[in-house]
Design a protein around this motif. Structure first.
Motif, PDB file in Angstrom:
ATOM      1  N   SER A  23     -15.873 -34.736 -10.662  1.00 50.97           N
ATOM      2  CA  SER A  23     -15.405 -34.461 -12.030  1.00 50.97           C
ATOM      3  C   SER A  23     -14.089 -33.684 -12.019  1.00 50.97           C
ATOM      4  N   GLU A  24     -13.093 -34.216 -11.277  1.00 55.09           N
ATOM      5  CA  GLU A  24     -11.735 -33.642 -11.274  1.00 55.09           C
ATOM      6  C   GLU A  24     -11.730 -32.179 -10.840  1.00 55.09           C
ATOM      7  N   SER A  26     -13.622 -29.842 -11.822  1.00 55.62           N
ATOM      8  CA  SER A  26     -14.099 -28.961 -12.904  1.00 55.62           C
ATOM      9  C   SER A  26     -15.220 -28.041 -12.388  1.00 55.62           C
ATOM     10  N   ILE A  27     -15.076 -26.721 -12.611  1.00 57.52           N
ATOM     11  CA  ILE A  27     -16.090 -25.775 -12.111  1.00 57.52           C
ATOM     12  C   ILE A  27     -17.429 -26.008 -12.803  1.00 57.52           C
ATOM     13  N   LYS A  28     -17.393 -26.376 -14.074  1.00 56.81           N
ATOM     14  CA  LYS A  28     -18.623 -26.668 -14.822  1.00 56.81           C
ATOM     15  C   LYS A  28     -18.759 -28.164 -14.990  1.00 56.81           C
ATOM     16  N   SER A  29     -19.989 -28.604 -15.066  1.00 58.98           N
ATOM     17  CA  SER A  29     -20.213 -30.017 -15.340  1.00 58.98           C
ATOM     18  C   SER A  29     -19.687 -30.338 -16.736  1.00 58.98           C
ATOM     19  N   PRO A  30     -18.872 -31.403 -16.863  1.00 58.37           N
ATOM     20  CA  PRO A  30     -18.461 -31.821 -18.204  1.00 58.37           C
ATOM     21  C   PRO A  30     -19.674 -32.338 -18.983  1.00 58.37           C
TER      22      PRO A  30
END
Ligand SMILES: *Cc1c(COP(=O)(O)O)cnc(C)c1O
Length: 417
Positions: A23-24, A26-30
Motif C-alpha cells: 500500500s505505497e 502507508s504506515i496505516k492500512s488504507p
C-alpha cells in the motif's frame, strides 16, 4: 536472550497482518473502499473461487485471494488477524453488528428440532431472537439462571424429554446488568456430557462485557467467543459491529453463512476497529481502575443499598471462586441499588452532569441507564424481580475520565435524591 519472542497482543495491534509495501508504504492500512477486486487472469479467478466456495482445500502455501467485498476485504482480513490474538483463536469473523454475529452463529449451529440451552438474563436482542425467531423455526429452548447448579440444569434437561436433541449451550457471563457469574467450565462439562460421536454440543459465550482482555472463554473449553464490537472493542461509541472467534472449523462455517447472509462489516468499520484496537488495552485498564474507585465510593454511601461489582465479591464465596479462575480483572461495568424507588433512581440519573444517560457500554465516556425501564423493560416483571432487576437498580459503564471527577458527579447527583 532468546531471539524469538512471543509478542503480546497489545504490541501487535499497530502492525500485525499488514504489509506496507502493498500500500505505497502507508504506515496505516488504507480503507479499501471497493466492492470488487481485479484478478490477474482467468485461472487465478477460478482458483480463488474454488477455495472461497469450499470446492477444494486451500494449499498450505496458497493465500486466499481477494474476490468481492462481501466475501473478503483487506480491512476485515487484517482486523480479524489482530482480533483473534486476544483469544488465541485460530480465526475470527467480523460482522456489521453484535446481533449479526450472534444470529449468524445460532443459525449455523441450530436446526429445526434441536434444543438450545441458554442462560438468563441475556442481552435483550439475543433473548428476542431466541424466544421469537428460533422458536418460529422449530428450535426448542431451555433456560437457566446463574442461581441454578449443574444438577438443576441436568434435571431440567431430563424433564424436557428431548435432552438428546441438545445442540448448543449459549451463555452470557457476567450477566447484564447484575454481574452474576456463570461457570464456563461447568457449561463445558454439560456440553461434553451431551455430545456424542455423531453430534457435538457447541458452547458459545457472549464475551462482550469482559473480553477480549479479561475473560478467555476458549481457554475454558468454549467453541465460540462472541462480541458486540460496538462496546469495548470499538470503544468510542461511534460504530456498530460484531465479532466471533473460534477454531478453524467453526469460523469457516460461520464465514460461509456470513457470505450468504451478507452481514459482514463494511471496510470503513473494519478500519475504525483497527484504530480502536491500538488503544484497547490502555482504555480497558483505565476504565477498570476508575470503576473500582467508583464502586468503593458507592459501597460506603448512605443512600446506596447494594453495589454489584466483581471487585466487591466477598472472598470465600462460590462466586469468588468463579471470579478468580475466570477473570483477570473486575472490569468496568457496575450496578447498584439506590435506597428508594423509581423516582429516586430517576432523580439520581437526571442529576448527573458529566455521566451521560444512554444505553450501550464500553465507550470512553461514562454512561448511566435504568435497566428495569430501559434495556430490560421487555423482561417479564416477575422474572425481573427474580434476577434483582428492580426499580432501584442503576447501571453504569465507567469510562476513561478522571475518576475523581466521576465521583464528584455521582456525589452531587446523590445529594439531589
Ligand atoms: C450490545 C450487546 C449486544 C448486541 O450488539 P450490537 O452491536 O448492538 O448488535 C450483544 N450482547 C451484549 C452483551 C451486548 O452488550
Amino acid at each position: 536472550m532468546s531471539k524469538k519472542r512471543n509478542l503480546k497482543p497489545e504490541s501487535l495491534m499497530m502492525s500485525h497482518g499488514y504489509k506496507p509495501e502493498l500500500s505505497e508504504g502507508s504506515i496505516k492500512s488504507p480503507i479499501f473502499q471497493t466492492s470488487t477486486f481485479v484478478f490477474k487472469n482467468a485461472q487465478e479467478g477460478k482458483a480463488f473461487f474454488e477455495v472461497a466456495y469450499g470446492l477444494r482445500e486451500k494449499e498450505s502455501s496458497e493465500e486466499v485471494g481477494l474476490i468481492y467485498s462481501r466475501i473478503n476485504n483487506p480491512d476485515l482480513e487484517i482486523l480479524e488477524t489482530r482480533l483473534k490474538l486476544w483469544d488465541k483463536a485460530d480465526d475470527c469473523a467480523v460482522f456489521e453488528s453484535g446481533m449479526a454475529a450472534i444470529s449468524t452463529v445460532l443459525l449455523e449451529f441450530l436446526s429445526p428440532g434441536d434444543v438450545l440451552l441458554y442462560s438468563s438474563p441475556l442481552y435483550g436482542g439475543t433473548d428476542h431472537f431466541i424466544k421469537d425467531f428460533l422458536k418460529k423455526i422449530g428450535v426448542h429452548t431451555i433456560s437457566f439462571t446463574p442461581n441454578d447448579s449443574q444438577e438443576d440444569i441436568v434435571k431440567r434437561l431430563k424433564n424436557s424429554g428431548i435432552a438428546n436433541k441438545l445442540s448448543m449451550i449459549y451463555i452470557e457471563t457476567p450477566a447484564n446488568p447484575t454481574n452474576a457469574l456463570i461457570d464456563i467450565d461447568m457449561c463445558k462439562a454439560l456440553a461434553d456430557r451431551y455430545s456424542t460421536d455423531d453430534k457435538k454440543v457447541y458452547l458459545a459465550v457472549d464475551n462482550t462485557y469482559m473480553g477480549p482482555l479479561w475473560q478467555h472463554p476458549l481457554e475454558h473449553g468454549a467453541d465460540i467467543a462472541l462480541y458486540s464490537a460496538t462496546k469495548y472493542i470499538g470503544g468510542h461509541s461511534d460504530l456498530i459491529a460484531g465479532a466471533c472467534c473460534g477454531n478453524q472449523e467453526v469460523i469457516s462455517r460461520v464465514k460461509v453463512l456470513r457470505t450468504f447472509l451478507g452481514n459482514m462489516a463494511a471496510p470503513h468499520t473494519g478500519w475504525l476497529l483497527m484504530r480502536s484496537l491500538e488503544t484497547l488495552k490502555i482504555r480497558m485498564e483505565q476504565q477498570a481502575e476508575n470503576a473500582q474507585h467508583v464502586a468503593n465510593y458507592l459501597k460506603d454511601h448512605p443512600k446506596v443499598e447494594k453495589v454489584y461489582y466483581l471487585g466487591l465479591i466477598p472472598e470465600g464465596t462460590d462466586e469468588y471462586a468463579i471470579y478468580k479462575k475466570q477473570y483477570d480483572s473486575p472490569g468496568a461495568m457496575l450496578s447498584f441499588d439506590i435506597k428508594g424507588k423509581e423516582k429516586d433512581a430517576f432523580a439520581f440519573i437526571d442529576g448527573l452532569k458529566l455521566i451521560k444517560l444512554a444505553v450501550s457500554l464500553g465507550g470512553t465516556e461514562s454512561l448511566v441507564e435504568h435497566p428495569a425501564t430501559m434495556t430490560h423493560a421487555g423482561v417479564d416483571p416477575a422474572f425481573r424481580e427474580e434476577l434483582s432487576i428492580t426499580e432501584k437498580l442503576i447501571r453504569i459503564s465507567v469510562g476513561v475520565e478522571n475518576y475523581e471527577d466521576l465521583i464528584w458527579d455521582i456525589e452531587q447527583a446523590l445529594e439531589k435524591v
